[in-house]
Motif scaffolding. Structure first.
Motif, PDB file in Angstrom:
ATOM      1  N   SER A  32      57.153  69.115  36.257  1.00 32.26           N
ATOM      2  CA  SER A  32      58.500  69.448  35.817  1.00 32.26           C
ATOM      3  C   SER A  32      58.613  69.143  34.328  1.00 32.26           C
ATOM      4  O   SER A  32      57.873  68.325  33.791  1.00 32.26           O
ATOM      5  CB  SER A  32      59.520  68.618  36.607  1.00 32.26           C
ATOM      6  OG  SER A  32      60.815  68.851  36.117  1.00 32.26           O
ATOM      7  N   SER A  33      59.552  69.791  33.678  1.00 35.44           N
ATOM      8  CA  SER A  33      59.784  69.481  32.264  1.00 35.44           C
ATOM      9  C   SER A  33      60.552  68.168  32.110  1.00 35.44           C
ATOM     10  O   SER A  33      60.644  67.639  31.011  1.00 35.44           O
ATOM     11  CB  SER A  33      60.554  70.612  31.590  1.00 35.44           C
ATOM     12  OG  SER A  33      61.826  70.752  32.174  1.00 35.44           O
ATOM     13  N   PRO A  39      58.533  69.203  40.548  1.00 41.99           N
ATOM     14  CA  PRO A  39      59.064  70.575  40.476  1.00 41.99           C
ATOM     15  C   PRO A  39      59.360  71.151  41.866  1.00 41.99           C
ATOM     16  O   PRO A  39      58.839  70.669  42.878  1.00 41.99           O
ATOM     17  CB  PRO A  39      57.923  71.350  39.817  1.00 41.99           C
ATOM     18  CG  PRO A  39      56.694  70.617  40.195  1.00 41.99           C
ATOM     19  CD  PRO A  39      57.089  69.161  40.269  1.00 41.99           C
ATOM     20  N   PRO A  41      58.647  74.603  42.787  1.00 43.45           N
ATOM     21  CA  PRO A  41      58.080  75.856  42.277  1.00 43.45           C
ATOM     22  C   PRO A  41      58.168  77.041  43.238  1.00 43.45           C
ATOM     23  O   PRO A  41      58.152  76.881  44.461  1.00 43.45           O
ATOM     24  CB  PRO A  41      56.624  75.491  42.029  1.00 43.45           C
ATOM     25  CG  PRO A  41      56.343  74.407  43.009  1.00 43.45           C
ATOM     26  CD  PRO A  41      57.619  73.641  43.159  1.00 43.45           C
ATOM     27  N   ASP A  96      60.354  76.955  38.144  1.00 44.46           N
ATOM     28  CA  ASP A  96      60.825  75.723  38.776  1.00 44.46           C
ATOM     29  C   ASP A  96      62.282  75.910  39.141  1.00 44.46           C
ATOM     30  O   ASP A  96      63.137  76.001  38.265  1.00 44.46           O
ATOM     31  CB  ASP A  96      60.647  74.545  37.810  1.00 44.46           C
ATOM     32  CG  ASP A  96      60.993  73.204  38.433  1.00 44.46           C
ATOM     33  OD1 ASP A  96      61.559  73.168  39.537  1.00 44.46           O
ATOM     34  OD2 ASP A  96      60.710  72.182  37.780  1.00 44.46           O
ATOM     35  N   ASN A  98      64.238  73.894  40.250  1.00 42.37           N
ATOM     36  CA  ASN A  98      64.992  72.675  39.960  1.00 42.37           C
ATOM     37  C   ASN A  98      65.401  72.585  38.494  1.00 42.37           C
ATOM     38  O   ASN A  98      66.037  71.639  38.071  1.00 42.37           O
ATOM     39  CB  ASN A  98      64.168  71.455  40.361  1.00 42.37           C
ATOM     40  CG  ASN A  98      65.009  70.234  40.586  1.00 42.37           C
ATOM     41  OD1 ASN A  98      66.185  70.310  40.881  1.00 42.37           O
ATOM     42  ND2 ASN A  98      64.406  69.065  40.436  1.00 42.37           N
ATOM     43  N   GLU A  99      64.994  73.571  37.676  1.00 38.84           N
ATOM     44  CA  GLU A  99      65.354  73.593  36.255  1.00 38.84           C
ATOM     45  C   GLU A  99      66.713  74.261  36.083  1.00 38.84           C
ATOM     46  O   GLU A  99      66.980  75.283  36.702  1.00 38.84           O
ATOM     47  CB  GLU A  99      64.310  74.371  35.453  1.00 38.84           C
ATOM     48  CG  GLU A  99      62.940  73.737  35.434  1.00 38.84           C
ATOM     49  CD  GLU A  99      62.870  72.501  34.565  1.00 38.84           C
ATOM     50  OE1 GLU A  99      63.421  72.531  33.449  1.00 38.84           O
ATOM     51  OE2 GLU A  99      62.263  71.537  35.006  1.00 38.84           O
TER      52      GLU A  99
END
Length: 100
Positions: A32-33, A39, A41, A96, A98-99
């Motif tokens: 993840s970032s 993540p 994905p 991702d 979740n971003e």
């Protein structure tokens, strides 16, 4: 063309039954970032020139090494389409979910 004719002689199925299969097996080492967060994905791609919406795999929650085993098949409309696809690249994108 002569090259197309040679190519089609080596196809072992009737030309009106040519099927292209794409299988997304897995991803490895995704991050993840955001530090410390796993993540969520998913993978997306589209058949070049098909005019169809992109194909999207399932989202795998909290996983840096997701397994998809996702399969998509296209019946190609003509032998010329099969021949043309030989020179194209399939672009596959990993997102991702979740971003934000």
């Amino acid at each position: 063309s002569m090259e197309a004719a040679a190519f089609f002689r080596h196809i072992s199925v009737p030309l009106d039954q040519i099927v292209l299969n794409v299988i997304v097996v897995r991803c490895q080492g995704l991050r993840s970032s955001r530090y410390g967060v796993l993540p969520w994905p998913y993978v997306q791609y589209e058949l070049p020139g098909s005019g169809e919406d992109p194909h999207t795999t399932k989202t795998v929650e909290k996983e840096g090494n997701p397994v998809y085993e996702d399969r998509r098949s296209w019946r190609l409309k003509s032998p010329a389409t099969a021949f043309a696809l030989r020179d194209l690249e399939l672009e596959v994108f990993v997102f991702d979910d979740n971003e934000t």
